[in-house]
Design a protein around this motif. Sequence first.
Motif, PDB file in Angstrom:
ATOM      1  N   VAL A 266       0.836  -1.200   0.000  1.00 26.52           N
ATOM      2  CA  VAL A 266       0.000   0.000   0.000  1.00 26.52           C
ATOM      3  C   VAL A 266       0.873   1.253   0.000  1.00 26.52           C
ATOM      4  O   VAL A 266       0.609   2.199  -0.738  1.00 26.52           O
ATOM      5  N   ALA A 267       1.933   1.244   0.803  1.00 32.00           N
ATOM      6  CA  ALA A 267       2.831   2.402   0.859  1.00 32.00           C
ATOM      7  C   ALA A 267       3.479   2.644  -0.501  1.00 32.00           C
ATOM      8  O   ALA A 267       3.613   3.790  -0.944  1.00 32.00           O
ATOM      9  N   LYS A 268       3.860   1.591  -1.187  1.00 34.55           N
ATOM     10  CA  LYS A 268       4.470   1.733  -2.514  1.00 34.55           C
ATOM     11  C   LYS A 268       3.476   2.339  -3.497  1.00 34.55           C
ATOM     12  O   LYS A 268       3.811   3.243  -4.264  1.00 34.55           O
TER      13      LYS A 268
ATOM     14  N   GLU B 137       3.763   5.959  -5.417  1.00 40.11           N
ATOM     15  CA  GLU B 137       3.661   6.110  -6.871  1.00 40.11           C
ATOM     16  C   GLU B 137       2.607   7.152  -7.235  1.00 40.11           C
ATOM     17  O   GLU B 137       2.828   7.985  -8.117  1.00 40.11           O
ATOM     18  N   LYS B 138       1.462   7.117  -6.542  1.00 37.98           N
ATOM     19  CA  LYS B 138       0.415   8.103  -6.800  1.00 37.98           C
ATOM     20  C   LYS B 138       0.895   9.506  -6.456  1.00 37.98           C
ATOM     21  O   LYS B 138       0.637  10.459  -7.193  1.00 37.98           O
ATOM     22  N   LEU B 139       1.599   9.630  -5.347  1.00 42.59           N
ATOM     23  CA  LEU B 139       2.115  10.931  -4.934  1.00 42.59           C
ATOM     24  C   LEU B 139       3.115  11.478  -5.943  1.00 42.59           C
ATOM     25  O   LEU B 139       3.078  12.665  -6.286  1.00 42.59           O
ATOM     26  N   MET B 140       3.978  10.616  -6.461  1.00 45.90           N
ATOM     27  CA  MET B 140       4.937  11.056  -7.473  1.00 45.90           C
ATOM     28  C   MET B 140       4.218  11.500  -8.748  1.00 45.90           C
ATOM     29  O   MET B 140       4.592  12.492  -9.366  1.00 45.90           O
ATOM     30  N   ARG B 141       3.164  10.773  -9.129  1.00 45.06           N
ATOM     31  CA  ARG B 141       2.400  11.136 -10.325  1.00 45.06           C
ATOM     32  C   ARG B 141       1.698  12.472 -10.120  1.00 45.06           C
ATOM     33  O   ARG B 141       1.720  13.344 -10.997  1.00 45.06           O
TER      34      ARG B 141
END
Length: 53
Positions: free
Chosen positions: A17-19, A23-27
């Motif tokens: 979930v953290a990964k 990824e969503k945060l980077m996007r």
Amino acid sequence: MENSQELIGVLQAISVVAKKLAEKLMRIDREIKDYEAAQTETTDSKKSKKGRK
């Protein structure tokens, strides 16, 4: 032993979930930077057009 296995499973799930969240945060961060760059370009082009008149 069973508790250890459950804990390992929980930690693995948290890791997945953290990964995905990372990824969503980077996007989202990339989209914000792209948006801000587009806004800056739009503002700069409007300023340069005003200066020509």
